[in-house]
Design a protein around this motif. Structure first.
Motif, PDB file in Angstrom:
ATOM      1  N   THR A  76      10.394  -2.564  -9.995  1.00 31.97           N
ATOM      2  CA  THR A  76      10.432  -3.100  -8.471  1.00 31.97           C
ATOM      3  C   THR A  76      11.590  -4.212  -8.398  1.00 31.97           C
ATOM      4  O   THR A  76      12.388  -4.161  -7.293  1.00 31.97           O
ATOM      5  CB  THR A  76       9.214  -3.510  -7.800  1.00 31.97           C
ATOM      6  N   SER A 115       6.384  -2.649  -3.134  1.00 29.77           N
ATOM      7  CA  SER A 115       5.954  -1.756  -4.047  1.00 29.77           C
ATOM      8  C   SER A 115       5.254  -0.427  -3.310  1.00 29.77           C
ATOM      9  O   SER A 115       4.369  -0.648  -2.515  1.00 29.77           O
ATOM     10  CB  SER A 115       4.675  -2.300  -4.913  1.00 29.77           C
ATOM     11  N   ASP A 157       7.070   5.647  -6.160  1.00 26.95           N
ATOM     12  CA  ASP A 157       6.356   5.212  -7.399  1.00 26.95           C
ATOM     13  C   ASP A 157       5.349   6.306  -7.652  1.00 26.95           C
ATOM     14  O   ASP A 157       4.688   6.861  -6.908  1.00 26.95           O
ATOM     15  CB  ASP A 157       5.526   4.087  -6.939  1.00 26.95           C
ATOM     16  N   GLU A 206      10.137   4.801  -9.733  1.00 26.36           N
ATOM     17  CA  GLU A 206       9.278   4.054 -10.811  1.00 26.36           C
ATOM     18  C   GLU A 206       8.298   5.094 -11.481  1.00 26.36           C
ATOM     19  O   GLU A 206       7.847   5.769 -10.879  1.00 26.36           O
ATOM     20  CB  GLU A 206       8.492   3.232  -9.939  1.00 26.36           C
TER      21      GLU A 206
END
Ligand SMILES: Nc1ncnc2c1ncn2[C@@H]1O[C@H](COP(=O)(O)OP(=O)(O)OP(=O)(O)O)[C@@H](O)[C@H]1O
Ligand SMILES: [Mg+2]
Length: 163
Positions: A40, A60, A80, A108
């Motif tokens: 991040t 996030s 993510d 991510e």
């Protein structure tokens, strides 16, 4: 592969900024590494360098699976995959389809879904055993999308190179 060492969050931001300077619409950047490795943090440096406004904050994306930041030079998608359970769910995010419309994606935990993601630049961050603020960063590529930019990328990152 390009091997780098970052000695602070600021350095990771700077490295991400250099990569952002070479990025093109349709690129997918996979961010790999353990919790707290700096995926991040990399994204923050990357979006800043593209001129994403501070109101359009990076957070996030654990609950919203994909955030988009549209106030910079290129639209950025930030995903993510940590909480996704299957490759089908990753495919359903439609990241490739969305970047094909002209965005760049940062993913991510994208390394767990390499087959679904396809061609990408992978940034793998790892903790340093001796120094809490240091990270090893290894850059590798899947596919030919970076062929013409690779030498420039290596040269631009030389000050942080470990070889
Ligand atoms: N050199 C460095 N580069 C990046 N982050 C660093 C560095 N040194 C210390 N840090 C700290 O490490 C933490 C990295 O957290 P970050 O949320 O970016 O990790 P993450 O890889 O996204 O983790 P998660 O998998 O939980 O999403 C931050 O608190 C940051 O300040
Ligand atoms: Mg994170």
């Amino acid at each position: 592969m390009i091997d780098l060492r970052s000695d602070s969050v600021a350095t990771t931001h700077a490295i991400a900024g250099v990569i952002a300077g070479l990025v093109r619409p349709r690129d997918i950047i996979v961010l790999a590494g353990d919790m707290g490795a700096g995926k991040t943090a990399f994204t923050v440096g990357f979006t800043r360098a593209l001129g994403v406004s501070e109101e359009d904050q990076v957070s996030s994306p654990t609950f919203t699976l994909v955030h988009s930041y549209n106030s910079g030079r290129i639209p950025v998608l930030h995903a993510d995959l940590y909480r996704l359970n299957s490759m089908g769910e990753v495919a359903d995010l439609g990241l490739r389809e969305q970047v094909d419309l002209g965005a760049v994606a940062l993913v991510e935990w994208g390394d767990v879904a390499a087959d679904v993601i396809g061609d990408s630049l992978t940034i793998e961050l790892s903790h340093d055993e001796d120094d809490d603020d240091a990270r090893d960063i290894v850059i590798s590529v899947e596919g030919h999308g970076w062929d013409t930019r690779w030498d420039k990328l290596r040269e631009s990152l030389r000050q942080w190179s470990v070889h």
